[in-house]
Design an enzyme around this catalytic site. Structure first.
Site, short mmCIF file in Angstrom:
data_model
loop_
_atom_site.label_atom_id
_atom_site.label_comp_id
_atom_site.label_asym_id
_atom_site.label_seq_id
_atom_site.Cartn_x
_atom_site.Cartn_y
_atom_site.Cartn_z
N SER A 113 -49.57 -30.91 36.29
CA SER A 113 -49.32 -31.21 37.69
C SER A 113 -48.11 -30.48 38.27
O SER A 113 -47.87 -30.55 39.48
CB SER A 113 -49.14 -32.71 37.88
OG SER A 113 -50.36 -33.37 37.63
N GLU A 139 0.79 -1.23 0.00
CA GLU A 139 0.00 0.00 0.00
C GLU A 139 0.83 1.28 0.00
O GLU A 139 0.37 2.31 -0.51
CB GLU A 139 -0.94 -0.01 1.22
CG GLU A 139 -2.00 -1.08 1.20
CD GLU A 139 -3.03 -0.85 0.11
OE1 GLU A 139 -3.34 0.31 -0.20
OE2 GLU A 139 -3.51 -1.85 -0.46
#
Length: 748
Positions: free
Chosen positions: A471, A101
């Site tokens: 239950s 770069e």
């Protein structure tokens, strides 16, 4: 006497005037150029950001969620970014980036002057968009402060900002900011996040070829993505390696080996996939309290109560439990088909394909080939072969009998040996399951499962689903009876036919097995989940007092005062049930389940610190009596399988099954942990005959608690002696050799 100058030709006055005019014209042009340039600089700098802001600038970063051991279990972000320091980026990566770069990065003052002049000249003369010539500093200034538009104005601003950045910061600081800011495709920003995303490792561990792949991405992240374009990625990587070789950063031998190596991606699994319902609940809470921007950009640190290992166990337990249910009820077929839906086989993707491929994992796979002897299935980047033996449970001998190309087949991963993956055919008929486990003392949520597949349904059945309890509601009846009437487990009651007056006439209930036991103890009544004794207790206490007791335990449902409520006609969430049941081993103290212990900002400042929220519900004596009651289903009754699995461990709990077997529950606890499991369909649909809480939900609970209690072999309930280490519960009636009695269903 003659002068030396007498022989020179005469200078014409007109010539001198011409030179003067030319010089004057040049001065005017230069002055005009300087004026225009100065004007442009003034114009372009009027809205230029202040570079001084960089000293306080922090890039948008990930909010991370940690489990109780400090391991990451989830994250929120608009940009997937992990902030690294200069030393976190290895030399091989720094060399790769600079060689590709900005070769003169260490020497220039922010711009490559001659390249910028050339690019600007081409822009002016050709009228085209701005050319390259950007240094790392210029790329940083553009990414931080400027738009992506390519024009002359932006290029000038880019240069001006770069000069300011170079004056104010060191090269190391500039490089570090660049490495944290640059975009690398797929929503990933910065080389640290890129390293984790593409190679599932920190940047400091990158190899030469891996560093070259990442260094090649900033120019065109999507075009050079090793996921989207592997061939282009290799060519770009090799160009980076050549650049490094030309700059003397690596040897020819290193370059050759790196270029010959294939790109081996190792993707980071979606962290949010471990406990998606838990993570989603936290996201909603944080956004409501701190705002969406803060949650997704400020890099908060959220310390949760979850335990990664227990959550994995819970996930597996629920999926395996649902698989066992599906196999009990046979192959139903009716698989969705991609081809029939008009989708393309090559491009089809299922959301769960992002999950890790590991033994025990379940996937919705795509059938790509079918023959009488086998079927080929694809899930993500993985393929496997289904053989007749892998689908034997369906009752079909050939894959061709039940599968077609384009079918979405549910599978389970078995063993993995290199590239060979063993899978089995499973079924997803729509059954759902949820699980919630908490620490009794602190209320810390250790595991939460809200359903079978988060990608297919984000509805959290552990927190949001209101389901009839069957239950599993009876402990509220018994607790009210203990609290108000002082009953004990050894008190007796008549289990015989009875009718109760109701608004529409007489209400005549029955027991699950259709039988009546006569005079029995209350411990026997709750162990076998007898309906008649529970209703008689509720009538003696008063159904309004029973409902009031449920509300004291944290049940928020508005319950109508009808006697059948005692058998579980009320709809309650699993979250409320687990919090209520944890009160019993907690000596009557209810601890509200909590998700978070602490939240800090990016710099470590504590934003909130959450402590357990507790309140007394029942007396310690009532709680201890209820623990003795709830030990009975495990020791001698409907949950007897838990005693067999845990041999002498102190446990209590209650099964629950609703009419027509639409809901199956088990809520159980040890002295340290309470865990609840629910199984059913989202719609009110029967699970099938005999699919009780003991059959459908209890096995999931056992699988989870085997891991949760692995290191807690000597714990026992408060006020009770610890059972012998080798003790195994014995059933009173029927004998232990007989199958444990089935769970009951409410009747109303």
């Amino acid at each position: 006497m003659t002068s030396l100058y007498d022989n020179l030709p005469p200078v014409e006055v007109g010539g001198r005037r011409l030179v003067g005019r030319v010089l004057f014209g040049l001065l005017v042009v230069i002055a005009a150029a300087l004026g225009v340039g100065s004007g442009l600089l003034i114009v372009y700098s009027t809205d230029l950001p202040q570079v001084a802001e960089l000293e306080k600038f922090r890039p948008s970063s990930i909010t991370e969620l940690y489990d109780d051991q400090g391991r990451i279990i989830g994250s929120f972000a608009l940009q997937r970014r992990m902030i690294g320091k200069y030393e976190d980026f290895p030399k091989v990566l720094r060399d790769a980036v600079i060689s590709t770069e900005d070769k003169d990065f260490e020497n220039h003052f922010g711009i490559n002057f001659w390249r910028v002049i050339g690019a600007a000249f081409r822009d002016v003369t050709s009228g085209s968009r701005a050319q390259g010539a950007s240094t790392l500093t210029m790329q940083l200034s553009r990414n931080l402060f400027l738009s992506a538009d390519r024009n002359f104005r932006r290029k000038v601003q880019e240069v001006m900002l770069s000069l300011q950045i170079e004056r104010r910061f060191t090269k190391e600081q500039i490089f570090t900011m660049y490495c944290n800011q640059i975009y690398l495709g797929h929503g990933v920003y910065g080389f640290e996040a890129g390293s984790h995303f593409y190679f599932n490792k920190p940047a400091k561990d990158l190899t030469l070829e891996e560093a070259a792949v990442l260094a090649g991405l900033p120019k065109a992240p999507n075009s050079y993505s090793p996921i989207n374009s592997p061939d282009k990625a290799i060519r770009r990587r090799n160009l980076v390696i050549n650049n490094m070789l030309e700059d003397g950063k690596i040897t020819a031998d290193q370059a050759l080996k790196a270029k010959e190596a294939p790109i081996k991606l190792s993707f980071q699994n979606d962290q949010n996939a471990l406990a998606p319902w838990f993570v989603e609940d936290i996201r909603r809470y944080l956004e409501k309290k701190y705002g969406s921007d803060e949650v997704h950009e400020a890099g908060l640190r959220v310390y949760t109560t979850l335990n990664m290992d227990l959550q994995k166990t819970a996930n597996q337990a629920v999926l395996d439990g649902l698989s066992a249910y599906e196999r009990r009820h046979g192959w139903k077929g009716k698989l969705p088909n991609v081809v029939a839906a008009g989708d393309d086989l090559a491009s089809y993707q299922h959301p769960d394909w992002d999950n890790a491929v590991e033994p025990g994992a379940y996937f919705h796979s795509l059938v790509t080939e079918v023959s009488p002897a086998s079927a080929r299935v694809k899930f993500g980047r993985t393929s496997a072969t289904l053989l007749p033996e892998d689908m034997k449970w369906t009752g079909h001998k050939s894959p061709q009998e039940i599968l077609s190309i384009g079918d979405i087949a549910y599978i389970k991963v078995g063993s993995i040996a290199g590239d060979k993956i063993k899978v089995s055919l499973e079924q997803d008929s729509g059954t759902q399951g949820s699980l919630l486990a908490v620490d009794n003392t602190t209320g810390d949520i250790k595991a939460m499962v809200g359903g079978r597949d988060y990608e297919e349904s984000k509805f959290n059945r552990a927190v949001q689903a209101m389901r009839q309890t069957g239950s599993s509601f009876k402990p509220y009846v018994y607790a009210a009876a203990v609290d108000k009437l002082g009953v004990t487990p050894d008190d007796t009651i008549l289990d015989a036919p009875v009718s109760f007056p109701s608004g529409g006439g007489m209400y005549t209930p029955h027991n699950y097995d259709g039988k009546f036991e006569g005079v029995i103890t209350l411990r026997r009544a709750i162990a076998d989940s007898r309906n008649i004794p529970a209703l008689k207790l509720a009538e003696r206490v008063g159904i309004r007092d029973v409902i009031d007791m449920a509300h004291r335990f944290g049940v928020t449902t508005q319950i109508q005062p009808y006697l059948p409520v005692a058998l579980g006609a009320a709809e309650i969430t699993l979250f409320e049930q687990v919090a209520a049941y944890a009160t019993f081993p907690n000596d009557g103290v209810r601890v509200t389940p909590r998700y978070i212990t602490k939240v800090t900002d990016y710099d470590g400042r504590v934003l909130e610190e959450d402590y357990p929220e507790v309140r007394d519900v029942i007396s310690a004596q009532t709680a201890r009596t209820m623990v003795e009651f709830l030990e009975q289903p495990v020791l001698h009754g409907t949950a007897y399988a838990a005693s067999v699995a845990f041999k002498g461990h102190a446990l209590g709990g209650k099964t629950g099954t609703t009419n027509d077997f639409t809901d199956a529950w088990f809520l159980g606890f040890s002295p340290s942990t309470t865990c609840g499991v629910w199984v059913g369909f989202d719609e009110k649909k029967s699970l099938g005959a005999k699919e009780t809480g003991a059959k459908a939900a209890l096995p999931i609970w056992i699988d989870y608690m085997k891991v949760a209690l692995k290191d807690k072999t000597k714990e026992d309930f408060v006020g009770q002696p610890a059972p012998p280490a080798n003790a195994v519960a014995k059933k009173a009636e029927p004998p232990a050799t007989a199958p444990p009695p089935g769970d009951d269903a409410e009747s109303h």
